[in-house]
Design a protein around this motif. Structure first.
Motif, PDB file in Angstrom:
ATOM      1  N   UNK A   1       0.833  -1.199   0.000  1.00 15.99           N
ATOM      2  CA  UNK A   1       0.000   0.000   0.000  1.00 15.99           C
ATOM      3  C   UNK A   1       0.870   1.252   0.000  1.00 15.99           C
ATOM      4  N   UNK A   2       0.358   2.294  -0.604  1.00 15.19           N
ATOM      5  CA  UNK A   2       1.095   3.561  -0.632  1.00 15.19           C
ATOM      6  C   UNK A   2       0.092   4.699  -0.591  1.00 15.19           C
ATOM      7  N   UNK A   3       0.584   5.867  -0.207  1.00 20.61           N
ATOM      8  CA  UNK A   3      -0.273   7.054  -0.097  1.00 20.61           C
ATOM      9  C   UNK A   3       0.334   8.188  -0.916  1.00 20.61           C
ATOM     10  N   UNK A   4      -0.517   8.842  -1.720  1.00 23.57           N
ATOM     11  CA  UNK A   4      -0.094   9.979  -2.524  1.00 23.57           C
ATOM     12  C   UNK A   4      -0.658  11.267  -1.936  1.00 23.57           C
ATOM     13  N   UNK A   5       0.173  12.292  -1.943  1.00 24.50           N
ATOM     14  CA  UNK A   5      -0.265  13.633  -1.563  1.00 24.50           C
ATOM     15  C   UNK A   5      -0.167  14.501  -2.810  1.00 24.50           C
ATOM     16  N   UNK A   6      -1.293  15.042  -3.253  1.00 29.66           N
ATOM     17  CA  UNK A   6      -1.355  15.782  -4.517  1.00 29.66           C
ATOM     18  C   UNK A   6      -1.831  17.200  -4.249  1.00 29.66           C
ATOM     19  N   UNK A   7      -1.140  18.183  -4.837  1.00 29.46           N
ATOM     20  CA  UNK A   7      -1.534  19.582  -4.628  1.00 29.46           C
ATOM     21  C   UNK A   7      -1.225  20.410  -5.860  1.00 29.46           C
ATOM     22  N   UNK A   8      -1.973  21.478  -6.007  1.00 27.74           N
ATOM     23  CA  UNK A   8      -1.740  22.452  -7.080  1.00 27.74           C
ATOM     24  C   UNK A   8      -2.458  23.741  -6.738  1.00 27.74           C
ATOM     25  N   UNK A   9      -1.957  24.836  -7.316  1.00 31.93           N
ATOM     26  CA  UNK A   9      -2.493  26.170  -7.056  1.00 31.93           C
ATOM     27  C   UNK A   9      -3.999  26.206  -7.294  1.00 31.93           C
ATOM     28  N   UNK A  10      -4.755  26.699  -6.310  1.00 35.07           N
ATOM     29  CA  UNK A  10      -6.188  26.892  -6.486  1.00 35.07           C
ATOM     30  C   UNK A  10      -7.027  25.665  -6.220  1.00 35.07           C
TER      31      UNK A  10
END
Length: 619
Positions: A67-76
């Motif tokens: 198992x793995x966990x992703x953290x995703x982000x972007x402006x707005x």
């Protein structure tokens, strides 16, 4: 010996680590529009490994088995942290827009970033050995660096009338640079200098010039005011207005849609937007018009044989069935499109290939020179080429502009549905129907009134003076209702010209002759009818003195504001006292109708540029 054993242990550990990892691919989309999000950061939670999404929203990275966990982000957008199992080797992530998030990160996110800063944007992966983000290997990275290409522009400089009394250039009604700049600003980026063609920012707007009288398809007008960015100078606006022909009176069209369906066109702002654009065009077609569709990817093919314009269901159905995938046989596609256009050629009609692509030709005829020669040959047979550009990240503006120029056609960049609507609905006649070709302008300045001059923009449209009377020399085209606007900055006699200068001439007269005329300049225009071989000449003289900018027509002030904006974006050495605030002040005083909101768009773009540059200064 201990060092050797330690090195072996490290190699063995690394090998075991690599063996215990799997490669995953994924895509990041806007949850509402389903558009791909370019530049989003995807980090394996708990590590410094990660990736950035490319122009299609895709990313690639490696994670530990399990198992793995992703953290995703972007402006707005709201940051998303989501867990996956080892079976999820292809993941879909949808981010939710957040106005609050945009406001919080705008101060730092809009600043120009170095590559190492971009790859270090907030992204994490659980279960893999840690390493500094700046050291991330290329196989952990999507496509974070833009490969957009723009032709270099060397700004026009001042010319002394005593030495060069004539200024000659080709008409240009393209508007692609405006929408390219708008798209970049909307993405939070300050456009590169070469993406900004000042004349295309000026010509994005309509200026309500009078319609031509009589049989001439074009008319000339000129006016003058004080130059707002250099009050000691004067500013002349030259306007060329094309005759507007009612759609019902336009000749029959034989159109070939040449559509890039290669893998690079898979993004939502590419092929899906292409489909929307062409659907708008199809709705404008008449029974006497015909449409064929040629597509190209790994190879070129005829997707729709020539079909009457009133059989809209068949045409729209063929458009809806298009899908992206494969490489880009651009050259082969163009050859097949021209062959199809010639097969169904309408004598006296509008025979045109309309190319829709991101410009990434990589199979077949990929040499620009060879493509140019092919297109120049075909235009002699009155089959023209218009070009529509889509997408960013690998966009070849330099190539597409050249192809449209050589093909006697219009070049537009479609960044959203509204721009597609403008191109194929609001300006349908001007986009597709040529009323005058090889349109050239030549301005002669009166040395008693003008010491020096500078043409604002049109750097890639300049002609030699002798080209003006040479009917073999290709120049720009004008469509139904189109206009061309050019600005000249004039230096009156006796005003010191700042900056580098040439030495006084030794063998030529240095005193301005006394010319008993109140003419400031004379504008001459040569043009040909769409199927004509010999050019015709028009001329118009400008007399009198300048007014203040406040006394000038609203359309004059609009052109000046657009020019100032372009020079500021280009960091022009000729911008003088130009400022974003000054451009906004000019626009704020305009009371005329802005039904389509184009002027409002310019106001928004100026404010965006002000904010971005302010952030860059503080960074």
């Amino acid at each position: 010996m201990k060092r050797i054993l330690l090195l072996c242990a490290c190699i063995l550990a690394c090998g075991q680590l690599i063996a215990q990892t799997v490669r995953i691919t994924g895509k990041v989309l806007d949850i509402n529009t389903k558009d791909p999000i370019q530049g989003a950061t995807v980090r394996i939670d708990g590590t410094h490994f990660g990736s950035l999404t490319d122009s299609t929203g895709k990313f690639i990275c490696k994670v530990a088995k399990g198992n793995f966990t992703l953290e995703v982000s972007w402006i707005g957008y709201n940051k998303l942290v989501k867990s996956f199992s080892m079976n999820d080797t292809a993941v879909l992530i949808e981010l939710t827009p957040s106005v609050q998030a945009l406001q919080e990160v705008a101060v730092v996110a809009y600043a120009p970033q170095k590559r190492e800063n971009l790859t270090a944007s907030n992204v994490m992966i659980r279960g893999v050995a840690t390493a500094p983000v700046a050291e991330m290997r290329s196989d952990y990275i999507g496509t974070p660096v833009s490969r957009d290409e723009f032709a270099a522009i060397k700004e026009n400089r001042y010319r002394f009338v005593q030495q060069q009394p004539l200024s000659t250039f080709s008409s240009d009604v393209d508007k692609a640079s405006f929408s390219l700049v708008r798209n970049m600003l909307n993405m939070g980026n300050i456009p590169g200098k070469d993406a900004v063609r000042v004349e295309e920012l000026i010509n994005y707007f309509e200026y309500d010039y009078p319609q031509p009288a009589g049989d001439a398809p074009v008319a000339i007008q000129a006016d003058m005011a004080q130059c707002p960015w250099n009050p000691a100078h004067q500013l002349v606006r030259i306007g060329i207005q094309g005759k507007t022909i009612p759609i019902d009176n336009l000749p029959a069209s034989n159109l070939v849609f040449l559509i890039d369906v290669s893998g690079s066109m898979s993004g939502a702002n590419r092929l899906p937007l292409v489909k929307q654009a062409f659907r708008l065009l199809v709705k404008q077609l008449r029974p006497q018009d015909r449409v064929s569709i040629v597509v190209y990817a790994g190879a070129a093919g005829l997707s729709l044989p020539s079909t009457p314009g009133n059989n809209k269901d068949a045409i729209l159905g063929a458009i809806d069935r298009l899908e992206a995938g494969g490489s880009t046989a651009g050259g082969a596609g163009i050859q097949l499109a021209y062959a199809t256009a010639k097969e169904h050629f309408i004598k006296g009609g509008n025979n045109r290939v309309i190319l829709a692509t991101d410009g990434d030709f990589n199979v077949g005829i990929s040499d620009v020179g060879e493509l140019e020669r092919l297109i120049e040959k075909e235009r002699e047979g009155n089959v023209y080429l218009s070009v529509l550009g889509f997408g960013m990240g690998n966009y070849k503006d330099n190539r597409l502009e050249t192809l449209a120029d050589k093909g006697n056609g219009h070049y537009a960049y479609i960044d959203n549905f509204d721009e597609a609507r403008r191109t194929f609905t609001t300006e349908f006649g001007g986009t597709l129907f040529t009323i005058a070709k090889d349109v050239k302008l030549q301005v002669e300045f009166n040395p008693a009134k003008v010491q020096a001059y500078r043409l604002v923009g049109y750097e890639n449209r300049l002609l030699e003076n002798e080209d003006f009377n040479d009917d073999k020399k290709d120049a720009g085209e004008m469509g139904s209702g189109h206009s061309v606007t050019a600005l000249y900055e004039l230096v009156p006699p006796g005003v010191k010209l700042e900056g580098p200068n040439v030495d006084p001439l030794k063998y030529q007269a240095t005193e301005a002759p006394v010319i008993r005329s109140d003419e400031v300049l004379t504008v001459k225009v040569r043009y040909k009818h769409p199927e004509g071989g010999a050019s015709k000449l028009l001329a118009h003289s400008l007399k009198g003195g300048p007014r203040t900018v406040g006394e000038s027509p609203e359309s004059f002030r609009l052109a000046v504001a657009a020019a100032q904006f372009g020079m500021l974006l280009r960091k022009s050495e000729y911008a003088g006292k130009s400022s974003y605030a000054g451009a906004l002040a000019l626009l704020g005083g305009l009371k005329g109708a802005d039904a389509e909101g184009y002027r409002g768009q310019l106001v928004k773009m100026i404010k965006q540029a002000m904010a971005l540059e302010d952030i860059a200064r503080k960074d």
